[in-house]
Write an enzyme that holds these catalytic residues in place. Sequence first.
Site, PDB file in Angstrom:
ATOM      1  N   THR A 249       0.823  -1.207   0.000  1.00 53.96           N
ATOM      2  CA  THR A 249       0.000   0.000   0.000  1.00 53.96           C
ATOM      3  C   THR A 249       0.851   1.249   0.000  1.00 53.96           C
ATOM      4  OG1 THR A 249      -2.036   0.889   0.909  1.00 53.96           O
ATOM      5  CG2 THR A 249      -0.282   0.498   2.458  1.00 53.96           C
TER       6      THR A 249
ATOM      7  N   LYS B  56      -8.494   2.733   0.869  1.00 53.21           N
ATOM      8  CA  LYS B  56      -7.697   2.687   2.094  1.00 53.21           C
ATOM      9  C   LYS B  56      -7.817   3.976   2.898  1.00 53.21           C
ATOM     10  CE  LYS B  56      -4.704  -0.359  -0.452  1.00 53.21           C
ATOM     11  NZ  LYS B  56      -3.457  -0.511  -1.148  1.00 53.21           N
TER      12      LYS B  56
ATOM     13  N   GLY C 129      -6.266   7.192   6.886  1.00 58.65           N
ATOM     14  CA  GLY C 129      -5.784   6.214   5.920  1.00 58.65           C
ATOM     15  C   GLY C 129      -4.904   5.201   6.616  1.00 58.65           C
TER      16      GLY C 129
ATOM     17  N   SER D 153       4.508   0.612   1.733  1.00 52.60           N
ATOM     18  CA  SER D 153       5.701   0.217   0.987  1.00 52.60           C
ATOM     19  C   SER D 153       6.142   1.280  -0.003  1.00 52.60           C
ATOM     20  CB  SER D 153       5.460  -1.111   0.272  1.00 52.60           C
ATOM     21  OG  SER D 153       4.349  -1.000  -0.584  1.00 52.60           O
TER      22      SER D 153
ATOM     23  N   CYS E 100       7.160   1.589  -6.984  1.00 56.47           N
ATOM     24  CA  CYS E 100       6.883   0.531  -6.009  1.00 56.47           C
ATOM     25  C   CYS E 100       5.989  -0.551  -6.610  1.00 56.47           C
ATOM     26  CB  CYS E 100       6.191   1.138  -4.782  1.00 56.47           C
ATOM     27  SG  CYS E 100       5.746  -0.087  -3.536  1.00 56.47           S
TER      28      CYS E 100
ATOM     29  N   THR F 147       2.324  -0.805  -5.212  1.00 54.96           N
ATOM     30  CA  THR F 147       1.481   0.376  -5.329  1.00 54.96           C
ATOM     31  C   THR F 147       0.991   0.473  -6.768  1.00 54.96           C
ATOM     32  OG1 THR F 147       2.831   1.503  -3.657  1.00 54.96           O
ATOM     33  CG2 THR F 147       1.441   2.888  -5.043  1.00 54.96           C
TER      34      THR F 147
END
Length: 175
Positions: free
Chosen positions: A5, A37, A49, A128, A163, A166
């Site tokens: 996330t 989220k 969040g 992350s 990432c 993501t």
Amino acid sequence: MFASTTVLAIRRNGHAVMAGDGQVTFGNTIVKQSARKIRRLYNDRILAGFAGSAADSFALFARFESKLEQYRGNLERSAVELAKDWRTDRLLRRLEAMLIVVDQSSMFLLSGTGDLIEPDDGIVAIGSGGAYALAAAKALAAHTSLEARAIAEHAMRIASSICIYTNAAITIEEL
């Protein structure tokens, strides 16, 4: 750090913005592209969040919402009390999640170790891809006149291009 996330929050020029990606992974497999989220809390005056285990995050949202009700929407007091509970409650200490909460005047990052951090510059990120989004947002805030929402959108796109946990299915909420 929690994989899978990225959540970014920015306060700038009287606006509070939170952005989160939509990717959910299970191990090394993507199982969902459009998760939300970020939540609006306390009569849509507060954004929250999460990063980490979804079940643990929902438990934290519920606990935080009860703190907001108890302290009549006072974000700082509610965050402090949740951090205290998180640090001292044996069940809460086992939760694997991080939380960002923001309103028009305050912003906090809460972690499972009982940390409660208020960033100096009104920008914070978790997950992350959090470091990538944070770096991009700080650079954009320092070197452009973009509004908070535009900074959040650009920074999240940058994070999603770096990432692997993501994605570009970004949700943005603004106060």
